[in-house]
Design a protein around this motif. Structure first.
Motif, PDB file in Angstrom:
ATOM      1  N   TYR A  70       0.831  -1.198   0.000  1.00 34.13           N
ATOM      2  CA  TYR A  70       0.000   0.000   0.000  1.00 34.13           C
ATOM      3  C   TYR A  70       0.869   1.252   0.000  1.00 34.13           C
ATOM      4  O   TYR A  70       0.658   2.171  -0.786  1.00 34.13           O
ATOM      5  CB  TYR A  70      -0.917  -0.021   1.223  1.00 34.13           C
TER       6      TYR A  70
ATOM      7  N   THR B  48     -12.920   9.651  -6.727  1.00 33.92           N
ATOM      8  CA  THR B  48     -13.327  10.996  -6.323  1.00 33.92           C
ATOM      9  C   THR B  48     -14.789  11.266  -6.680  1.00 33.92           C
ATOM     10  O   THR B  48     -15.586  11.676  -5.847  1.00 33.92           O
ATOM     11  CB  THR B  48     -12.455  12.048  -7.021  1.00 33.92           C
TER      12      THR B  48
ATOM     13  N   MET C 233      -7.287  12.069   5.655  1.00 34.44           N
ATOM     14  CA  MET C 233      -8.120  11.396   4.659  1.00 34.44           C
ATOM     15  C   MET C 233      -9.593  11.581   4.979  1.00 34.44           C
ATOM     16  O   MET C 233     -10.435  11.602   4.077  1.00 34.44           O
ATOM     17  CB  MET C 233      -7.814   9.898   4.649  1.00 34.44           C
TER      18      MET C 233
ATOM     19  N   ILE D 213     -23.748   8.724  12.578  1.00 32.34           N
ATOM     20  CA  ILE D 213     -22.718   9.633  12.108  1.00 32.34           C
ATOM     21  C   ILE D 213     -23.339  11.007  12.011  1.00 32.34           C
ATOM     22  O   ILE D 213     -24.257  11.253  11.237  1.00 32.34           O
ATOM     23  CB  ILE D 213     -22.162   9.150  10.770  1.00 32.34           C
TER      24      ILE D 213
ATOM     25  N   ALA E 270     -21.589  14.021  11.590  1.00 35.67           N
ATOM     26  CA  ALA E 270     -20.979  14.830  10.523  1.00 35.67           C
ATOM     27  C   ALA E 270     -19.743  14.101  10.053  1.00 35.67           C
ATOM     28  O   ALA E 270     -19.182  13.297  10.785  1.00 35.67           O
ATOM     29  CB  ALA E 270     -20.588  16.203  11.059  1.00 35.67           C
ATOM     30  N   ARG E 271     -19.376  14.425   8.819  1.00 37.97           N
ATOM     31  CA  ARG E 271     -18.170  13.766   8.342  1.00 37.97           C
ATOM     32  C   ARG E 271     -17.454  14.640   7.329  1.00 37.97           C
ATOM     33  O   ARG E 271     -18.037  15.546   6.732  1.00 37.97           O
ATOM     34  CB  ARG E 271     -18.487  12.414   7.724  1.00 37.97           C
TER      35      ARG E 271
ATOM     36  N   LYS F  29     -10.819  14.940  -0.627  1.00 37.22           N
ATOM     37  CA  LYS F  29     -11.007  14.744  -2.056  1.00 37.22           C
ATOM     38  C   LYS F  29     -10.193  13.535  -2.508  1.00 37.22           C
ATOM     39  O   LYS F  29      -9.026  13.388  -2.156  1.00 37.22           O
ATOM     40  CB  LYS F  29     -10.499  16.006  -2.788  1.00 37.22           C
ATOM     41  N   GLY F  30     -10.846  12.681  -3.265  1.00 39.46           N
ATOM     42  CA  GLY F  30     -10.100  11.539  -3.814  1.00 39.46           C
ATOM     43  C   GLY F  30     -10.056  10.340  -2.908  1.00 39.46           C
ATOM     44  O   GLY F  30      -9.433   9.344  -3.240  1.00 39.46           O
ATOM     45  N   VAL F  31     -10.669  10.439  -1.713  1.00 38.73           N
ATOM     46  CA  VAL F  31     -10.669   9.283  -0.810  1.00 38.73           C
ATOM     47  C   VAL F  31     -12.025   8.599  -0.884  1.00 38.73           C
ATOM     48  O   VAL F  31     -13.066   9.261  -0.836  1.00 38.73           O
ATOM     49  CB  VAL F  31     -10.350   9.713   0.637  1.00 38.73           C
ATOM     50  N   ASN F  32     -11.996   7.319  -1.012  1.00 35.96           N
ATOM     51  CA  ASN F  32     -13.229   6.551  -1.024  1.00 35.96           C
ATOM     52  C   ASN F  32     -13.652   6.311   0.419  1.00 35.96           C
ATOM     53  O   ASN F  32     -12.907   5.712   1.189  1.00 35.96           O
ATOM     54  CB  ASN F  32     -12.971   5.221  -1.731  1.00 35.96           C
ATOM     55  N   PRO F  33     -14.868   6.823   0.805  1.00 30.15           N
ATOM     56  CA  PRO F  33     -15.303   6.668   2.200  1.00 30.15           C
ATOM     57  C   PRO F  33     -15.260   5.210   2.657  1.00 30.15           C
ATOM     58  O   PRO F  33     -14.981   4.925   3.822  1.00 30.15           O
ATOM     59  CB  PRO F  33     -16.718   7.213   2.201  1.00 30.15           C
TER      60      PRO F  33
ATOM     61  N   ASP G   3     -28.944   4.109   6.377  1.00 28.40           N
ATOM     62  CA  ASP G   3     -29.505   5.445   6.138  1.00 28.40           C
ATOM     63  C   ASP G   3     -30.483   5.764   7.243  1.00 28.40           C
ATOM     64  O   ASP G   3     -31.514   5.091   7.359  1.00 28.40           O
ATOM     65  CB  ASP G   3     -30.212   5.466   4.767  1.00 28.40           C
TER      66      ASP G   3
ATOM     67  N   PRO H 123     -26.678   7.406   7.912  1.00 26.51           N
ATOM     68  CA  PRO H 123     -25.425   6.672   8.044  1.00 26.51           C
ATOM     69  C   PRO H 123     -25.121   6.318   9.494  1.00 26.51           C
ATOM     70  O   PRO H 123     -25.244   7.151  10.380  1.00 26.51           O
ATOM     71  CB  PRO H 123     -24.380   7.629   7.475  1.00 26.51           C
TER      72      PRO H 123
ATOM     73  N   ASN I 214      -2.365   1.227   6.209  1.00 25.37           N
ATOM     74  CA  ASN I 214      -2.401   2.328   5.249  1.00 25.37           C
ATOM     75  C   ASN I 214      -2.762   3.680   5.863  1.00 25.37           C
ATOM     76  O   ASN I 214      -2.567   4.711   5.255  1.00 25.37           O
ATOM     77  CB  ASN I 214      -3.336   1.997   4.092  1.00 25.37           C
TER      78      ASN I 214
ATOM     79  N   GLU J 170      -3.221   9.941   6.548  1.00 23.44           N
ATOM     80  CA  GLU J 170      -2.390   9.076   5.714  1.00 23.44           C
ATOM     81  C   GLU J 170      -1.079   8.768   6.421  1.00 23.44           C
ATOM     82  O   GLU J 170      -0.521   9.629   7.089  1.00 23.44           O
ATOM     83  CB  GLU J 170      -2.034   9.812   4.406  1.00 23.44           C
TER      84      GLU J 170
END
Lengths: 195, 516
Positions: free
Chosen positions: A5, A20, B92, B103, B105-106, B110-114, B125, B127, B149, B172
């Motif tokens: 990773y 994204t 992240m 949940i 608030a979150r 950008k670019g991170v898959n939840p 739902d 969440p 990771n 990260e």
């Protein structure tokens, strides 16, 4: 696996870009749901929320020396006029706040306001509002009401309902008059702050 | 001796200088590497700890800032506050979870898959938190080692002494990693500089040991190659190598003294042989002279004695006659022959010592020419004894012409002299090229030499086998001395009744073209 990773991270493998868009879509879908929880409020539920708000206001307001001079064990929440909460106050009644116990009292006249730190003015008192506010004057009391334009009229915190969400306005000048310090945390949440 | 490890075998043929450098640099390199590695690991752990502490601080600050939003159920405000984390590119995502596991608030960068953050229960739902994943995240966050990771930090949000929610932050590992990589890079650079300094130092300091050893080795080489015992190793210090050099010099001094002594003795012996043989001749001449004087005296005495004999009776006259005619004559004859023999012996010794002392005139010689010349002078004998001579093309040698003629002459003469009677003679002269020398073989099919006599043949005045031919036992002694004077060696292979091969080596031009 970890190493793999990290290496992929170091090499800047651009898997991210692909996710994204998906991430944003998910966010857009989820966001209304998140806030939607607060939307579906009506009737009694509205007053349940308001009672919780009243309780929480106490946590973000600092009373001046005069305001906390009385009983050190109790924090008085007085309801003036017709009680709209029904049993809604039971949830917060007696709960600790600022090392005190929240005491809920029903009062019928402004003269009974002696041991009150928070005064909720019921909408039944709409007609006598200016009279009541005049009577409260500079007393160290946090006045709260859901009467329309309460904060603009001279009350400290006025509930408003926007898009079926309960929010509030704050009258900073009125708070200062009552020697109350309202936390910036609370001010930040206010729909509008009247100076 | 212990068997050498592959490690030792690798370095075995390196010079001392290279070995010393290798030892120093290997040691330094290992220490530097180990220290760097240890430091990097230590730093990685502390950087990770620091990053986690910073995450905790950020989480706490956010926690304070969103407590009112939680209290007044204003998730939009909380979401805005969380969005402030955008300033930290390594974060992240962050989640605010209320006490009922929803949940609130979150923030997802950008670019991170939840989904990669694991915390959300898929498909819920509103969440909700996946409790099991949350427990795992909690364990990860508490672990001082966990290093997958991402780095997680979980902090409670407290309002007025009451826990109203939890904030979870994912960061990260890159932040830690990039800092560790930078650090490692810097340390690598420092290590390289250190290593280079070590190299400079060791390349200077190694001469402390390698220089004296090199000096000693050079001295040893000079002694063995040039047989120069006058060289001395430099004594560089008062250490073991110094002691070694002193000991070596002492040994050389002893050898040199002994060498000079031996040369002196050798010289003395040569002179002695010369002087003795020369001086022994003088009394011999006297003996010879006076014995002939005695002979003529007796001859002069004869008439007188004859007169006296008349006065003697028959028996006495006979006795006197016997003495005069036989005993004295015989004695004088013996004296004369012994004197002649001794004169011959002394002459030989004199010749031999002259050979030993004579200055050799070294020059390139064509051996074929020399051998042909000698064979020509022996042509009569060769024809008489019906000898077949075969001669290969002989190479050039560097030697004294007279000496070579004597050597070849003696060997060929011997070969013809000691042929087996009643058999046609065969004689061959061959050569082979050895290291810096030419080996010449003179081969015959003569009577041969018995193994027991082999050592005698080169000795002075010694002869082997049947004494049916004239000789003084001098020829091979001369040959041996002459060969030895040229720095060569002579030897013989023989089988009685079959033949003999005499071989000797003489220095040859190393390279005819003159290039070394």
């Amino acid at each position: 696996m970890t190493l793999l990773y990290l290496i992929s991270k170091l090499c800047g493998v651009a898997n991210r870009r692909q996710v994204t868009f998906a991430g944003l879509v998910v966010l857009l879908l989820v966001f209304p749901v998140l806030s939607g929880k607060a939307l579906a409020m009506d009737g009694l539920a509205e007053y349940e929320v308001k009672s919780a708000f009243l309780y929480n206001f106490a946590k973000f307001v600092e009373w001046g020396a005069q305001g906390t001079a009385g009983d050190q064990q109790e924090l008085g929440l007085c309801i003036l006029g017709k009680d709209p909460f029904g049993g809604g106050m039971d949830a917060v009644k007696g709960r600790p706040v600022k090392n005190r116990r929240l005491v809920v009292k029903q009062i019928n006249g402004i003269d009974e306001m002696g041991q009150c730190q928070i005064l909720f003015i019921s909408s039944s008192e709409k007609g006598r509002l200016s009279e009541i506010l005049a009577a409260v004057g500079r007393s160290p009391v946090l006045t709260v009401s859901d009467i329309k334009n309460f904060a603009q009229t001279g009350g400290v915190i006025g509930f408003v309902t926007i898009d079926e969400r309960i929010r509030f306005d704050i009258n900073q000048a009125a708070a200062e008059r009552a020697d109350l310090q309202i936390s910036s945390q609370l001010l930040k949440l206010a729909r509008s702050v009247v100076q | 001796m212990l068997p050498l490890s592959p490690f030792h075998r690798l370095f075995r043929d390196w010079t001392i200088r290279q070995k010393l450098m290798a030892i120093t640099l290997l040691t330094c390199g290992t220490v530097l590497f180990a220290a760097t590695l240890a430091f990097v690991v230590h730093e990685a752990i502390s950087i990770r700890r620091e990053v986690k502490r910073n995450l905790a601080i950020q989480a706490d600050v956010i926690g304070v800032n969103v407590s009112s939003a939680i209290a007044f159920n204003d998730s939009r405000s909380a979401t805005e506050t969380l969005a402030g984390l955008r300033a930290n590119p390594y974060i992240m995502g962050a989640y605010i979870v209320t006490s009922d596991s929803t949940i609130f608030a979150r923030y997802v960068a950008k670019g991170v898959n939840p989904a990669s953050l694991r915390i959300e229960k898929p498909g819920s739902d509103p969440p909700e938190v996946d409790r099991q994943a949350f427990a795992e995240i909690q364990a990860d966050a508490d672990s001082p080692w966990e290093w997958d990771n991402d780095l997680e930090q979980i902090r409670e949000i407290v309002l007025d002494g009451q826990e109203i929610g939890t904030i979870v932050i994912f960061s990260e590992t890159m932040e830690v990693l990039s800092r560790v990589v930078w650090l490692a890079g810097a340390l690598l650079l420092i290590s390289l500089v250190g290593f280079y300094l070590a190299y400079l130092l060791s390349s200077r300091l190694q001469s402390l040991i390698s220089h004296p050893v090199q000096m000693l080795a050079n001295a040893v080489k000079e002694v063995t190659a040039a047989k120069n015992y006058a060289v001395r190793a430099e004594v560089t210090g008062n250490d073991e190598l110094g002691a070694l050099a002193i000991g070596f010099n002492g040994m050389l001094a002893t050898i040199q003294a002994r060498d000079e002594e031996l040369q002196d003795i050798n010289e003395e012996i040569r002179n002695f042989a010369y002087i003795v043989s020369h001086d022994l001749r003088a009394p011999l001449v006297s003996i010879k002279g006076f014995s002939s004087e005695l002979d003529s005296s007796i001859k002069e005495m004869q008439p007188l004695l004859n007169k006296c004999a008349a006065a003697l009776d028959e028996k006495e006259r006979k006795q006197l006659e016997l003495i005069l005619q036989e005993d004295i004559g015989e004695a004088l004859g013996f004296i004369a022959s012994s004197v002649n023999r001794m004169d011959g012996l002394i002459g030989n010794i004199l010749n031999l010592s002259r050979l030993g002392r004579k200055e050799l005139k070294l020059e390139p010689l064509n051996m074929t020419e020399i051998a042909s010349g000698i064979l020509a002078s022996l042509a009569h004998q060769i024809e008489q004894k019906r000898v077949t001579v075969t001669m290969a093309e002989l190479p050039e040698v560097i030697a004294d012409r007279v000496a070579m003629e004597q050597i070849m002459g003696n060997l060929l003469d011997n070969a013809l002299k000691y042929l087996e009677p009643g058999r046609d003679g065969e004689l061959s002269i061959t050569a082979e090229q050895g290291d810096n020398a030419v080996i010449l073989h003179v081969c015959d099919n003569g009577r041969g030499i018995a193994q027991d006599d082999m050592h005698k043949v080169f000795e002075l005045f010694r002869r082997a086998g049947k004494q049916d031919t004239k000789g003084e036992g001098m020829g091979l002694a001369y040959v041996k001395t002459l060969v030895r004077r040229h720095g060569g060696r002579i030897w013989c292979d023989s089988q009685p009744g079959v033949g003999s091969t005499f071989s000797f080596n003489v220095p040859a031009p190393v390279n005819p073209s003159g290039c070394r």
